[in-house]
Design an enzyme around this catalytic site. Sequence first.
Site, mmCIF file in Angstrom:
data_model
loop_
_atom_site.group_PDB
_atom_site.id
_atom_site.type_symbol
_atom_site.label_atom_id
_atom_site.label_comp_id
_atom_site.label_asym_id
_atom_site.label_seq_id
_atom_site.Cartn_x
_atom_site.Cartn_y
_atom_site.Cartn_z
ATOM 1 N N HIS A 205 39.788 -23.130 -12.034
ATOM 2 C CA HIS A 205 38.996 -21.917 -12.163
ATOM 3 C C HIS A 205 38.096 -21.687 -10.960
ATOM 4 O O HIS A 205 37.790 -20.548 -10.612
ATOM 5 C CB HIS A 205 38.199 -21.952 -13.468
ATOM 6 C CG HIS A 205 39.048 -21.572 -14.628
ATOM 7 N ND1 HIS A 205 38.859 -22.067 -15.888
ATOM 8 C CD2 HIS A 205 40.111 -20.765 -14.697
ATOM 9 C CE1 HIS A 205 39.774 -21.560 -16.691
ATOM 10 N NE2 HIS A 205 40.545 -20.786 -15.982
ATOM 11 N N CYS A 504 62.135 -8.144 -0.761
ATOM 12 C CA CYS A 504 61.199 -7.989 -1.866
ATOM 13 C C CYS A 504 60.909 -9.320 -2.549
ATOM 14 O O CYS A 504 60.394 -9.369 -3.644
ATOM 15 C CB CYS A 504 61.698 -6.962 -2.878
ATOM 16 S SG CYS A 504 63.213 -7.418 -3.698
#
Lengths: 579, 85
Positions: A205, A504
């Site tokens: 986090h 892509c």
Amino acid sequence: MTLTGAGVSPGAGHGPAYILTASVPEPPEDSAHTGGADAEKERALAALRQVADELEARAARLERPDDPASGGTGREGADILRAQALMAVDPGLAVEVEALVDEGVAAPRAVFSAFVKYRDALAGAGGYLGERVADLDDVRDRAIAALTGQPLPGVPAEPAPPAEPGGAPRPYVLVARDLAPADTALLSREVVAAFVTERGGPTSHTAILARAMGVPAVVGCAGATAIPPGATVLVDGSSGEVRPDPSAEDLARVAGVEKARRAALARAGESGATRDGRPVPLLANIGGPQDLDAALRHGAEGVGLYRTEFLFLGRRHAPDAEEQERAYRAALAAFPGRTVVVRALDAGADKPLAFLPPPGEEPNPALGERGLRLLRRFGDVLDAQLGALARAAASETAELQVMAPMVATAEEAAWFAEACRARGLRKAGVMVEVPAAALRAASLAAEVDFLSIGTNDLAQYAFAADRELGTLGDLQDPWQPALLDLVRLAAAGASEAARPCGVCGEAAADPALACVLVGLGVTSLSMAAAALPAVRAGLGEHTLEQCREAAEAARSAGGPGQARAAARACLPALDRLGL
Amino acid sequence: MPERKVTVVADVGLHARPAATFVRAAAKAPMDVWIAKPGRDPVNAKSILQILALDVQQDEMVVIKAEGDGADAVLDELAGIAGSP
């Protein structure tokens, strides 16, 4: 003395070290309660509820960006805190706490022990789950601190005072073994110049929140908490370097790079082009209308890959025509006058759909009936999708291009182009994911209007290496020279047929590899939206000739590591800009 | 017992925001709700810790079960959450 960890949030920052070392001690193993079990249970559960309430309150503050105390992490921070609040009031955890108190254990120890089982399960899983252990420990420590009346280790509320009278306040470099999101989520760039933790990885986090705040961060940096409090620390969130007591030259050099990087990234609104003016449209990969905001915010010039699977997966029946039309029109409307490339449904044995049953058992799903192969078997599903696309495009100014996944031959390309034209769709293309398609790119390109290379699957099929297998990661490295050879073949084939050829896959998101792809002849790049500014900046600093030299150097290298180094040596501005 | 099979669509699997949304919805149900990977032991769908430990990734299938008044509505809602990007 320079310390090194993993750079997980790019950029450089420096400031006085703020070291967080305090922790909540483990309650003694033999601690027993003396009063009634019911009262002790209620005390434990009330502490957990209190922790949940505090975390919810902090989350709510994060979602009010006008609140000066809301910090810089917004919704991402709020999500993390809300998940922690749910952990605190988890029903399974409560059952264990109650059982322990019934055995006579005091509330703080019962809370500690009840977390152990979950903690072990997450730590044993490693990876993303392993990194959630820090979130769980934080919830546990908060509850224990509430029960025992101890203060929690706190983060700074304001920056350090100016070094000399009249100077500016100095944001801290926050150093800790691990940081709890409940604390870091409310910090801002005015208070913190950089994060350094001894533990944690790229999905911790700390890393996620640092990126959301735009603050440099280095994690997994051994020995960081031994830095003396208050010492000036220089943190490079790109290279992972952490330097206590940096020299004046170090600081000046880093400040120069950081300024250049920010200036380069700030040009996100401009069109993608090489330094000598060769346009290279920079497009966004999206997975549904929810990704459009990020694409626009990062200056995408259109959509290069619209994955339409989200409309179909987890359904018992195909979505109806109106629902499809709405989802397609949202993307077209977001990019008036620009290009939007939609990939026809890419289903297959690993993404099974109830209404597209496979013809039989497939022992080797990646080599089975997937992509266009499956769409040819279920022509009505393809036809319904193409029809919805045609209707969505009719009322919009964006140029709709539709491409087929998993195409191997010119015959398949011709079949798909015909299916598109029958529905009035003007631009049809195919993806190059199978080596056969790259080898015969010119004959495929002659049947369609464009090619688009999917580097992840192309690597999987070229190296016979399952992309889901982490142990084969080396073979999936997009810098593999053989993969670059295939990209060059595909781009050259498209050029022979006078057709554009984009990429892509995630390879396009690396600023160095993006330059190499352009040097190989690729004419547009599509990537996750967040990568667009750095790619645009890197491309804009180099000429087409430099890109070609980098591509040639990479293809001449013996392996992926050497290819990357050789290419970067031809692209000098990348290091200068900290990209 | 009524059940729904659903493929998890979100990039992060049944973790982070999707897991939290799922647990909050399950917690509102008046009856017990269970979630499992096919062929494996079910866990409490109201427990974020048990769901995280289940470690459901993108494109994996889960089975959600509940019994009693309103179970179908609960299951439809939960299947919708698990099947959303």
